[in-house]
Design a protein around this motif. Structure first.
Motif, PDB file in Angstrom:
ATOM      1  N   GLU A  37      29.046  38.210  33.781  1.00 42.87           N
ATOM      2  CA  GLU A  37      28.963  39.661  33.607  1.00 42.87           C
ATOM      3  C   GLU A  37      28.327  40.329  34.827  1.00 42.87           C
ATOM      4  O   GLU A  37      28.825  41.344  35.329  1.00 42.87           O
ATOM      5  N   SER A  38      27.260  39.747  35.313  1.00 45.11           N
ATOM      6  CA  SER A  38      26.580  40.288  36.485  1.00 45.11           C
ATOM      7  C   SER A  38      27.497  40.266  37.709  1.00 45.11           C
ATOM      8  O   SER A  38      27.601  41.252  38.448  1.00 45.11           O
ATOM      9  N   HIS A  39      28.157  39.140  37.919  1.00 43.51           N
ATOM     10  CA  HIS A  39      29.070  39.008  39.060  1.00 43.51           C
ATOM     11  C   HIS A  39      30.214  40.020  38.972  1.00 43.51           C
ATOM     12  O   HIS A  39      30.547  40.681  39.959  1.00 43.51           O
ATOM     13  N   VAL A  40      30.806  40.143  37.793  1.00 45.21           N
ATOM     14  CA  VAL A  40      31.935  41.054  37.606  1.00 45.21           C
ATOM     15  C   VAL A  40      31.495  42.502  37.815  1.00 45.21           C
ATOM     16  O   VAL A  40      32.189  43.278  38.483  1.00 45.21           O
ATOM     17  N   ASN A  41      30.341  42.879  37.277  1.00 46.89           N
ATOM     18  CA  ASN A  41      29.856  44.249  37.466  1.00 46.89           C
ATOM     19  C   ASN A  41      29.572  44.544  38.937  1.00 46.89           C
ATOM     20  O   ASN A  41      29.871  45.645  39.425  1.00 46.89           O
ATOM     21  N   GLU A  42      29.033  43.573  39.645  1.00 45.73           N
ATOM     22  CA  GLU A  42      28.783  43.744  41.083  1.00 45.73           C
ATOM     23  C   GLU A  42      30.100  43.896  41.836  1.00 45.73           C
ATOM     24  O   GLU A  42      30.232  44.738  42.724  1.00 45.73           O
ATOM     25  N   ASN A  71      31.441  47.115  44.070  1.00 43.73           N
ATOM     26  CA  ASN A  71      31.913  46.994  45.452  1.00 43.73           C
ATOM     27  C   ASN A  71      33.345  47.499  45.609  1.00 43.73           C
ATOM     28  O   ASN A  71      33.681  48.142  46.614  1.00 43.73           O
ATOM     29  N   LEU A  72      34.188  47.226  44.635  1.00 43.17           N
ATOM     30  CA  LEU A  72      35.562  47.728  44.692  1.00 43.17           C
ATOM     31  C   LEU A  72      35.603  49.246  44.611  1.00 43.17           C
ATOM     32  O   LEU A  72      36.387  49.889  45.314  1.00 43.17           O
ATOM     33  N   ARG A  73      34.750  49.821  43.781  1.00 41.54           N
ATOM     34  CA  ARG A  73      34.699  51.294  43.693  1.00 41.54           C
ATOM     35  C   ARG A  73      34.272  51.895  45.027  1.00 41.54           C
ATOM     36  O   ARG A  73      34.807  52.925  45.454  1.00 41.54           O
ATOM     37  N   VAL A 114      46.014  49.040  44.393  1.00 41.42           N
ATOM     38  CA  VAL A 114      45.618  47.629  44.340  1.00 41.42           C
ATOM     39  C   VAL A 114      44.170  47.510  43.867  1.00 41.42           C
ATOM     40  O   VAL A 114      43.856  46.706  42.971  1.00 41.42           O
ATOM     41  N   ILE A 115      43.304  48.310  44.428  1.00 40.26           N
ATOM     42  CA  ILE A 115      41.891  48.264  44.038  1.00 40.26           C
ATOM     43  C   ILE A 115      41.724  48.671  42.581  1.00 40.26           C
ATOM     44  O   ILE A 115      40.982  48.028  41.831  1.00 40.26           O
ATOM     45  N   ARG A 116      42.412  49.706  42.161  1.00 40.56           N
ATOM     46  CA  ARG A 116      42.320  50.126  40.752  1.00 40.56           C
ATOM     47  C   ARG A 116      42.823  49.030  39.815  1.00 40.56           C
ATOM     48  O   ARG A 116      42.268  48.829  38.734  1.00 40.56           O
ATOM     49  N   GLY A 117      43.849  48.320  40.230  1.00 43.42           N
ATOM     50  CA  GLY A 117      44.348  47.207  39.431  1.00 43.42           C
ATOM     51  C   GLY A 117      43.331  46.086  39.320  1.00 43.42           C
ATOM     52  O   GLY A 117      43.158  45.488  38.252  1.00 43.42           O
ATOM     53  N   LEU A 165      39.181  43.233  36.054  1.00 40.64           N
ATOM     54  CA  LEU A 165      37.791  42.818  35.850  1.00 40.64           C
ATOM     55  C   LEU A 165      37.222  43.425  34.565  1.00 40.64           C
ATOM     56  O   LEU A 165      36.486  42.759  33.833  1.00 40.64           O
ATOM     57  N   LYS A 166      37.578  44.669  34.287  1.00 40.74           N
ATOM     58  CA  LYS A 166      37.107  45.295  33.048  1.00 40.74           C
ATOM     59  C   LYS A 166      37.686  44.590  31.821  1.00 40.74           C
ATOM     60  O   LYS A 166      37.018  44.483  30.794  1.00 40.74           O
ATOM     61  N   SER A 167      38.919  44.091  31.937  1.00 36.83           N
ATOM     62  CA  SER A 167      39.502  43.367  30.805  1.00 36.83           C
ATOM     63  C   SER A 167      38.761  42.047  30.580  1.00 36.83           C
ATOM     64  O   SER A 167      38.642  41.592  29.443  1.00 36.83           O
TER      65      SER A 167
END
Length: 70
Positions: free
Chosen positions: A16-21, A25-27, A42-45, A50-52
């Motif tokens: 969870e921590s890794h995915v949120n980080e 960074n993608l945002r 691509v970034i939005r995808g 990651l949110k899924s």
């Protein structure tokens, strides 16, 4: 059937921590200038994927709950 996620486990907390980080960074990358429509898509995808992954912790516990909003 959705996998059971032990949301209190150290493994899930690390994921969870890794995915949120990574989402953060993608945002930041998406907000940078010079990105065309394809790059933004691509970034939005990637963010959506990651949110899924994070949504697995909110997935229905059994098949009877399938189709209901989380």
């Amino acid at each position: 059937m959705s996998p059971e996620i032990e949301i209190g486990s150290p493994t899930w907390k690390a994921i969870e921590s890794h995915v949120n980080e990574r989402i953060t960074n993608l945002r930041l990358s998406n907000d940078s200038e010079g990105l065309d429509e394809v790059g933004t898509a691509v970034i939005r995808g990637q963010i959506k994927a990651l949110k899924s992954l994070l949504a697995l912790a909110k997935a229905p516990a059994n098949d009877a709950d399938e189709g209901r909003p989380y």
